[in-house]
Design an enzyme around this catalytic site. Structure first.
Site, short mmCIF file in Angstrom:
data_model
loop_
_atom_site.label_atom_id
_atom_site.label_comp_id
_atom_site.label_asym_id
_atom_site.label_seq_id
_atom_site.Cartn_x
_atom_site.Cartn_y
_atom_site.Cartn_z
N CYS A 1 -25.77 57.03 -38.55
CA CYS A 1 -24.60 56.30 -39.00
C CYS A 1 -24.88 55.82 -40.43
O CYS A 1 -25.93 55.21 -40.68
CB CYS A 1 -24.31 55.11 -38.09
SG CYS A 1 -22.99 54.04 -38.71
N ASP B 1 -26.48 58.89 -34.21
CA ASP B 1 -25.25 59.37 -33.60
C ASP B 1 -25.57 60.71 -32.96
O ASP B 1 -26.37 61.49 -33.48
CB ASP B 1 -24.16 59.56 -34.66
CG ASP B 1 -23.57 58.25 -35.15
OD1 ASP B 1 -23.43 57.32 -34.33
OD2 ASP B 1 -23.24 58.17 -36.33
#
Length: 152
Positions: A50, A57
């Site tokens: 992120c 992620d």
């Protein structure tokens, strides 16, 4: 573009590139030039970071393409995708950027990518990109990734 006769990574010990920009994708001659066929790569454990929090992620990527003169060498693709582990980018940037880089470098007849991202903040984000409408004579199966349903 002339495809390399000796791929850089195939059959060699290869370190993971530090970033997607440093990653080199290898392309080899298409063994079936002139044929309309689909190549699919499923990447169920894709990770990036992120750009705001630095937290990981996770996504399931599905890359489909109809080759032109070349095909992407799978080990170089694996290393390229692995280099996103330390790359900070929004889901949209990662998914579309992968598709565009492959399309721009490999010059396939057609390419699409589906990025099925796991929830962050309670919201799953799915990102889709394709180069154009698929060829009319292409058998195009569903990408096979179910919509996120949580625990039920």
């Amino acid at each position: 573009m002339t495809a390399p006769t000796n791929p850089l990574y195939l059959g060699q010990n290869s370190a993971l590139p530090a970033s997607p920009e440093e990653a080199v994708l290898d392309y080899v001659p298409n063994p079936r030039v002139g044929r309309t066929y689909l190549v699919r790569f499923a990447v169920p454990e894709f990770t990036s970071l992120c750009p705001v929090t630095g937290q990981p992620d996770f996504a399931h990527l599905v890359i489909d393409y109809v080759p032109g003169e070349t095909i992407v060498e799978s080990k170089s693709l694996k290393l390229f995708l692995g280099s996103f582990r330390n790359h900070a980018g929004f889901h949209e940037d990662c998914t579309v950027g992968i598709g565009e880089r492959l399309f721009d470098e490999m010059k396939p007849v057609w390419l699409r990518i589906g990025g099925y991202w796991y929830p962050r903040g309670g919201i799953p984000i799915d990102v889709f990109w394709q180069s154009s409408a698929p060829p009319a004579d292409l058998w195009l199966p569903d990408q096979g990734v179910a919509p996120y349903r949580g625990r039920g």
